[in-house]
Design an enzyme around this catalytic site. Sequence first.
Site, short mmCIF file in Angstrom:
data_model
loop_
_atom_site.label_atom_id
_atom_site.label_comp_id
_atom_site.label_asym_id
_atom_site.label_seq_id
_atom_site.Cartn_x
_atom_site.Cartn_y
_atom_site.Cartn_z
N SER A 213 0.83 -1.20 0.00
CA SER A 213 0.00 0.00 0.00
C SER A 213 0.86 1.25 0.00
O SER A 213 2.05 1.21 0.36
CB SER A 213 -0.90 -0.01 1.24
OG SER A 213 -1.90 0.98 1.16
N GLU A 282 -8.30 -2.91 -6.94
CA GLU A 282 -9.09 -2.57 -5.76
C GLU A 282 -8.52 -1.33 -5.06
O GLU A 282 -7.93 -1.42 -3.99
CB GLU A 282 -9.12 -3.76 -4.80
CG GLU A 282 -9.79 -4.99 -5.38
CD GLU A 282 -9.46 -6.27 -4.64
OE1 GLU A 282 -10.20 -7.25 -4.82
OE2 GLU A 282 -8.46 -6.30 -3.89
N PRO A 283 -8.67 -0.15 -5.64
CA PRO A 283 -8.16 1.07 -5.00
C PRO A 283 -9.02 1.50 -3.82
O PRO A 283 -10.25 1.35 -3.84
CB PRO A 283 -8.23 2.11 -6.13
CG PRO A 283 -9.39 1.64 -6.98
CD PRO A 283 -9.33 0.14 -6.93
N ARG A 285 -7.35 3.96 -0.80
CA ARG A 285 -6.71 5.21 -0.41
C ARG A 285 -6.77 6.24 -1.54
O ARG A 285 -7.06 7.42 -1.33
CB ARG A 285 -5.25 4.93 -0.04
CG ARG A 285 -4.45 6.15 0.41
CD ARG A 285 -2.95 5.85 0.38
NE ARG A 285 -2.62 4.56 0.95
CZ ARG A 285 -2.35 4.34 2.23
NH1 ARG A 285 -2.36 5.35 3.07
NH2 ARG A 285 -2.07 3.12 2.65
N ARG A 322 -2.37 6.66 12.08
CA ARG A 322 -1.31 6.34 11.12
C ARG A 322 0.07 6.88 11.52
O ARG A 322 1.07 6.17 11.32
CB ARG A 322 -1.69 6.83 9.72
CG ARG A 322 -2.90 6.09 9.14
CD ARG A 322 -3.16 6.51 7.70
NE ARG A 322 -2.11 6.04 6.82
CZ ARG A 322 -1.21 6.82 6.24
NH1 ARG A 322 -1.22 8.14 6.44
NH2 ARG A 322 -0.29 6.32 5.43
N TYR A 326 2.46 3.85 11.53
CA TYR A 326 3.30 3.72 10.34
C TYR A 326 4.33 4.83 10.18
O TYR A 326 4.99 4.90 9.14
CB TYR A 326 2.43 3.77 9.07
CG TYR A 326 1.33 2.75 8.98
CD1 TYR A 326 1.54 1.42 9.30
CD2 TYR A 326 0.05 3.13 8.56
CE1 TYR A 326 0.52 0.49 9.19
CE2 TYR A 326 -0.97 2.21 8.44
CZ TYR A 326 -0.73 0.88 8.76
OH TYR A 326 -1.74 -0.03 8.65
N CYS A 353 -3.17 10.56 26.72
CA CYS A 353 -2.13 10.38 27.74
C CYS A 353 -1.04 9.46 27.20
O CYS A 353 -0.78 8.38 27.73
CB CYS A 353 -2.74 9.82 29.02
SG CYS A 353 -3.81 10.99 29.86
N GLU A 354 -0.42 9.88 26.13
CA GLU A 354 0.67 9.15 25.47
C GLU A 354 1.65 10.16 24.89
O GLU A 354 1.24 11.06 24.15
CB GLU A 354 0.14 8.29 24.32
CG GLU A 354 -0.79 7.17 24.71
CD GLU A 354 -0.05 5.96 25.27
OE1 GLU A 354 1.19 5.90 25.13
OE2 GLU A 354 -0.73 5.10 25.85
N TYR A 383 -8.14 5.84 6.14
CA TYR A 383 -7.61 5.24 7.36
C TYR A 383 -7.54 6.21 8.53
O TYR A 383 -6.77 6.01 9.46
CB TYR A 383 -6.23 4.61 7.10
CG TYR A 383 -6.27 3.60 5.98
CD1 TYR A 383 -6.87 2.36 6.17
CD2 TYR A 383 -5.76 3.90 4.72
CE1 TYR A 383 -6.94 1.45 5.13
CE2 TYR A 383 -5.83 2.99 3.68
CZ TYR A 383 -6.43 1.76 3.90
OH TYR A 383 -6.51 0.86 2.87
#
Length: 449
Positions: A213, A282-283, A285, A322, A326, A353-354, A383
Amino acid sequence: MSSAIEAELLPLTSEDGPAGLSVGAIALTELARRFGTPLFVYDEEHLRQRCREAVSAFGRDNVAYASKAFLCTAMARLAHEEGMLLDVASGGELRVALRAGVPADRIVLHGNNKDENELRTAVSARVRHIVVDSFDEMDRIERLHAAGDLPPAQVQLRVAPGVAAGAHESIRTGGNDSKFGFGLADGVADAAVRRAAASSAMNLEGIHAHVGSQVLDARELAAGAAAVARFAAHAGVCRLTVGGGLGVAYEAGQSAPTFAEWARQVRDAARGAGWNGEVAVEPGRSIVARAGMTLYRVGTIKRIEGVRTYVSVDGGMSDNLRPALYASRYEAFLPRSPRSSRPLRARLVGKHCESGDVIIDNAALPLDLRVSDVLATPVTGAYGYAMASNYNKLLRPAVVFVRNGEARIVVRRETEEDLLRLDMDSAPDGVVIPSGVGRLVAARHPGTA
């Protein structure tokens, strides 16, 4: 970069006017005022145009919208209206597509671990085909068929062609080491073809592969198409699907192939490998990403002398996972002044809280950014909402479609009541949850400190 946000990152109907940037002839600041933030905004005309471009490039029966990128009933209906098939990857996605009025014979079912309920629903509804991913799945299809109340399943076999592409290891799916599909290199795919062809529970119609992807070089997709086309020609099937994977520009300076270029390259590669039939894709994004953007409101600006500036907004990793998942990169701008230069460097973060709740690590922003400003991150149509969560019990945002001066909510914002709806442990006696309050506050239990 300190220049203004590039037009190539914005939805197609974007225009700059007295109220700042508008999409679908409505100012983004007005959408934030009316519907609140965080907010996903989709340019409906952009969505429709991208669907039409894909259908024009590949043909009505050869292009399926990969709904995992973004799915709601309105999106499923739109893709169907514009001539696309729908690719779903779970029973839940299948139900949404059917509820949207998409005929079952315009739906294909994916997934590497479909359970019997998902398979039973798909075969009963007579979906166009099921992409079979493993021998265990064949076992389940044969058990269901043996029960006597289901017709044979139309199937394509997913193969792992040994070609991996994509911007991050987690979205490279076509290599030999993959949870998806039957391997070509070890002969497993050959065995799968023999079994499916001999089974009374399956009608084998085609071969499927997906190499990865967010691919910005169509030659990588063509290499994957060639590998699977050779196998499909050898297997003697009548259909070949080479998956999706076409990337989009997320940052200034990036570019992506057109649908027409993608079609030409994968067809040429397939023909060169001995495949003489149609090629299906199969697009996902590439249909929805640029059409959507996220609106936030700035709540805190924290300057640490000699270190950095933090800009905190009212969303974060719960509406855009994302960057954390990623290491994906985005840009940001102020809708009230989209042409402003952006010399300020800051870490754009969410409210979770991260420490890893970072939307853009080194965001370029205007110097006059202030608390309460509406801030936009473009190219979040894929996404973003699809991966949204309730981490820290944040409410998932609303989604609006805009077109020709009209805005419609296609997914409403969650409420605090929604957060409690599935909780089976009712409130103890004496605990009161006040109505009309912006957050949940429990009264103190009688007799406790």
